[in-house]
Design a protein around this motif. Structure first.
Motif, PDB file in Angstrom:
ATOM      1  N   MET A 273      32.189  72.110 -48.291  1.00 13.31           N
ATOM      2  CA  MET A 273      32.876  70.868 -47.957  1.00 13.31           C
ATOM      3  C   MET A 273      34.285  71.194 -47.504  1.00 13.31           C
ATOM      4  O   MET A 273      35.029  71.889 -48.207  1.00 13.31           O
ATOM      5  CB  MET A 273      32.908  69.931 -49.162  1.00 13.31           C
ATOM      6  CG  MET A 273      33.717  68.667 -48.943  1.00 13.31           C
ATOM      7  SD  MET A 273      33.610  67.529 -50.333  1.00 13.31           S
ATOM      8  CE  MET A 273      32.116  66.645 -49.904  1.00 13.31           C
ATOM      9  N   GLY A 274      34.645  70.677 -46.348  1.00 14.61           N
ATOM     10  CA  GLY A 274      35.967  70.916 -45.811  1.00 14.61           C
ATOM     11  C   GLY A 274      37.018  70.042 -46.474  1.00 14.61           C
ATOM     12  O   GLY A 274      36.746  69.275 -47.390  1.00 14.61           O
ATOM     13  N   THR A 275      38.232  70.108 -45.962  1.00 19.28           N
ATOM     14  CA  THR A 275      39.363  69.426 -46.581  1.00 19.28           C
ATOM     15  C   THR A 275      39.689  68.102 -45.899  1.00 19.28           C
ATOM     16  O   THR A 275      39.476  67.041 -46.450  1.00 19.28           O
ATOM     17  CB  THR A 275      40.599  70.329 -46.559  1.00 19.28           C
ATOM     18  OG1 THR A 275      40.832  70.766 -45.218  1.00 19.28           O
ATOM     19  CG2 THR A 275      40.397  71.540 -47.442  1.00 19.28           C
ATOM     20  N   ALA A 276      40.180  68.156 -44.661  1.00 14.49           N
ATOM     21  CA  ALA A 276      40.723  66.964 -44.027  1.00 14.49           C
ATOM     22  C   ALA A 276      39.710  65.824 -43.937  1.00 14.49           C
ATOM     23  O   ALA A 276      39.972  64.711 -44.382  1.00 14.49           O
ATOM     24  CB  ALA A 276      41.257  67.314 -42.642  1.00 14.49           C
ATOM     25  N   ASP A 277      38.550  66.096 -43.360  1.00 14.40           N
ATOM     26  CA  ASP A 277      37.561  65.020 -43.190  1.00 14.40           C
ATOM     27  C   ASP A 277      36.407  65.159 -44.146  1.00 14.40           C
ATOM     28  O   ASP A 277      35.418  64.429 -44.050  1.00 14.40           O
ATOM     29  CB  ASP A 277      37.050  64.993 -41.754  1.00 14.40           C
ATOM     30  CG  ASP A 277      36.356  66.288 -41.345  1.00 14.40           C
ATOM     31  OD1 ASP A 277      35.849  66.350 -40.217  1.00 14.40           O
ATOM     32  OD2 ASP A 277      36.340  67.231 -42.156  1.00 14.40           O
ATOM     33  N   ALA A 278      36.505  66.092 -45.083  1.00 15.59           N
ATOM     34  CA  ALA A 278      35.450  66.311 -46.081  1.00 15.59           C
ATOM     35  C   ALA A 278      34.102  66.524 -45.425  1.00 15.59           C
ATOM     36  O   ALA A 278      33.074  66.108 -45.967  1.00 15.59           O
ATOM     37  CB  ALA A 278      35.390  65.151 -47.073  1.00 15.59           C
TER      38      ALA A 278
END
Length: 126
Positions: free
Chosen positions: A51-56
């Protein structure tokens, strides 16, 4: 001390569910891409989900799509992996991981990941 600690593994019958948790200490997860990896006996480590950070944004390996769900709670500094409809082939030690670089975590075997947990075993057997 930078640390990830997993919990929630165990033994379950095929078709069952488990929820893995991974709590971070010594750093905050909100600026890191988070991932779950697994390694079965005699097999190479495999990236399961991230799971990424900015846009999840999320990624799942094909074998777990529709069955596993990754989520994060930044307030609790915790990442989760909900595993449903478990199969015997899901048996492995599961590791959570974190790295500032999404491309190091997602779609990889984790060779360059910065922070690792100690692993929690999952056994799916009747």
């Amino acid at each position: 001390q930078v640390q990830l600690v997993e919990s929630g593994g165990g033994s379950v019958q095929p078709g069952g569910s488990l929820r893995l948790s991974c709590v971070a200490s010594g750093f905050t997860l909100d600026s890191y891409t988070l991932g779950w990896f697994r390694q079965a006996p005699g097999k190479e480590r495999e990236g399961v989900s991230c799971m990424g950070t900015a846009d999840a944004s999320t990624f799942y390996v094909g074998s777990v799509k529709g069955r596993f769900t990754i989520s994060r709670d930044n307030a609790k500094n915790t990442v989760y992996l909900q595993m449903n409809s478990l199969k015997p082939e899901d048996t492995a030690v599961y590791y959570c991981a974190a790295d500032p670089n999404m491309f190091v975590v997602c779609g990889t075997t984790g060779g360059r990941v910065e922070v690792w947990g100690q692993g929690t075993p999952v056994t799916v057997s009747s």
